[in-house]
Design a protein around this motif. Sequence first.
Motif, PDB file in Angstrom:
ATOM      1  N   SER A 120      36.043  47.135  13.344  1.00 30.00           N
ATOM      2  CA  SER A 120      35.058  46.458  12.534  1.00 30.00           C
ATOM      3  C   SER A 120      35.515  45.575  11.473  1.00 30.00           C
ATOM      4  N   GLY A 121      36.780  45.874  11.063  1.00 35.18           N
ATOM      5  CA  GLY A 121      37.295  45.072   9.702  1.00 35.18           C
ATOM      6  C   GLY A 121      37.840  45.761   8.829  1.00 35.18           C
ATOM      7  N   TYR A 122      38.161  47.024   8.921  1.00 34.59           N
ATOM      8  CA  TYR A 122      39.046  47.934   7.966  1.00 34.59           C
ATOM      9  C   TYR A 122      40.530  47.879   8.292  1.00 34.59           C
ATOM     10  N   ARG A 123      41.484  47.987   7.149  1.00 36.31           N
ATOM     11  CA  ARG A 123      42.845  48.196   7.432  1.00 36.31           C
ATOM     12  C   ARG A 123      43.379  49.727   7.009  1.00 36.31           C
ATOM     13  N   LEU A 160      41.001  53.683   4.433  1.00 36.67           N
ATOM     14  CA  LEU A 160      40.714  52.437   4.947  1.00 36.67           C
ATOM     15  C   LEU A 160      40.068  51.506   4.061  1.00 36.67           C
ATOM     16  N   ALA A 161      40.688  50.212   4.129  1.00 35.50           N
ATOM     17  CA  ALA A 161      40.162  49.357   3.126  1.00 35.50           C
ATOM     18  C   ALA A 161      39.451  48.155   3.720  1.00 35.50           C
ATOM     19  N   ASP A 162      38.644  47.455   3.202  1.00 31.86           N
ATOM     20  CA  ASP A 162      37.983  46.191   3.969  1.00 31.86           C
ATOM     21  C   ASP A 162      39.324  45.178   4.132  1.00 31.86           C
ATOM     22  N   SER A 163      39.334  44.706   4.956  1.00 33.12           N
ATOM     23  CA  SER A 163      40.318  43.670   5.529  1.00 33.12           C
ATOM     24  C   SER A 163      40.546  42.683   4.481  1.00 33.12           C
ATOM     25  N   ARG A 164      39.638  42.376   3.657  1.00 30.23           N
ATOM     26  CA  ARG A 164      39.830  41.132   2.728  1.00 30.23           C
ATOM     27  C   ARG A 164      40.496  41.774   1.730  1.00 30.23           C
TER      28      ARG A 164
END
Length: 315
Positions: A250-253, A285-289
């Motif tokens: 979904s967009g986490y890393r 888990l951090a937002d990919s931005r």
Amino acid sequence: MAIQDVRTWVSWIVVVPFAGWAAVRLSGFEPDWPWVPVVAYTPYAVCAAVVSLALACLLRRWAAGTVALVTVLALVPAVLPRALADGNPDAGGPVLRVLAANLLVGRADTAELMALISRLRPDVLTLQEFTPDAMRRLDRAGVRARLPYAVTRPREGVGGSAVYARHPLTAGQAINYGGFGQARAWLRHPGGARVEIVSVHPCAPKRIGRQPCWQSGLEALPPAGKELRVLAGDFNATLDHLPVRALLASGYRDAADVMGRGFVATWPQEGSRVDLPGVAIDHVLADSRMAVREFRVLPLRGTDHRPVFAELRLP
């Protein structure tokens, strides 16, 4: 039985289980217990699959060896990247330091946790298995002097959680499944960013019948999207579990994965009463931005989990 037949049987006996493991792990299907706790050990299965390949070749059983080779080639790309550092987005915003710890029904050493807070200077602290007694001990130890803002959801037993922060927080709606609460809070960073923080702790799938509770607790976590989010805590899941893979998609890393430390075990901690191989079930888990600048797995007496720490840079 002829020696050749024995070699054939032995080679297939050691190869087939890991071929089946690879097929299920890569299928997009997640069976119920005991697969859910077992799949956490996929990195160990990869090592065992390599051994099975070597044995099949040693026994000169080429059909079994071919299956073993395919198994290894299928599983290695799923796990090897965790040992390789990734790049980062060009994030030029302020730093956000996140510390997460499971307190083992509030038993974790309060003085040692406070020492970690003093040394690491987190902007955010998420706690799991957060009991009323643990909250009182932290208050007496001066946690609010270092992290003055808090959204606390203490409970007797394993279901409590909390978010403490250096910056102002606004409480969000907690996630509750099977008696496990996951506190949510919106942090207003002085740099202007608004970030949702979730103290993650779904129930553990350690016995039959617990998968629905575990799966619901993970699937209720907010996916990455327009708002910046950080999910931190005890996921009771590794990067091999489907719900965690869905969150990443979904967009986490995963901060450990980004830093090439994805194989560092967080549970069970050495000295705990659990006698199992270590697995990485605690995550940030951090937002990919966001850029991941640092990740550490730390000791803490009195708990079976090792706290995790990540330094992030906001976009």
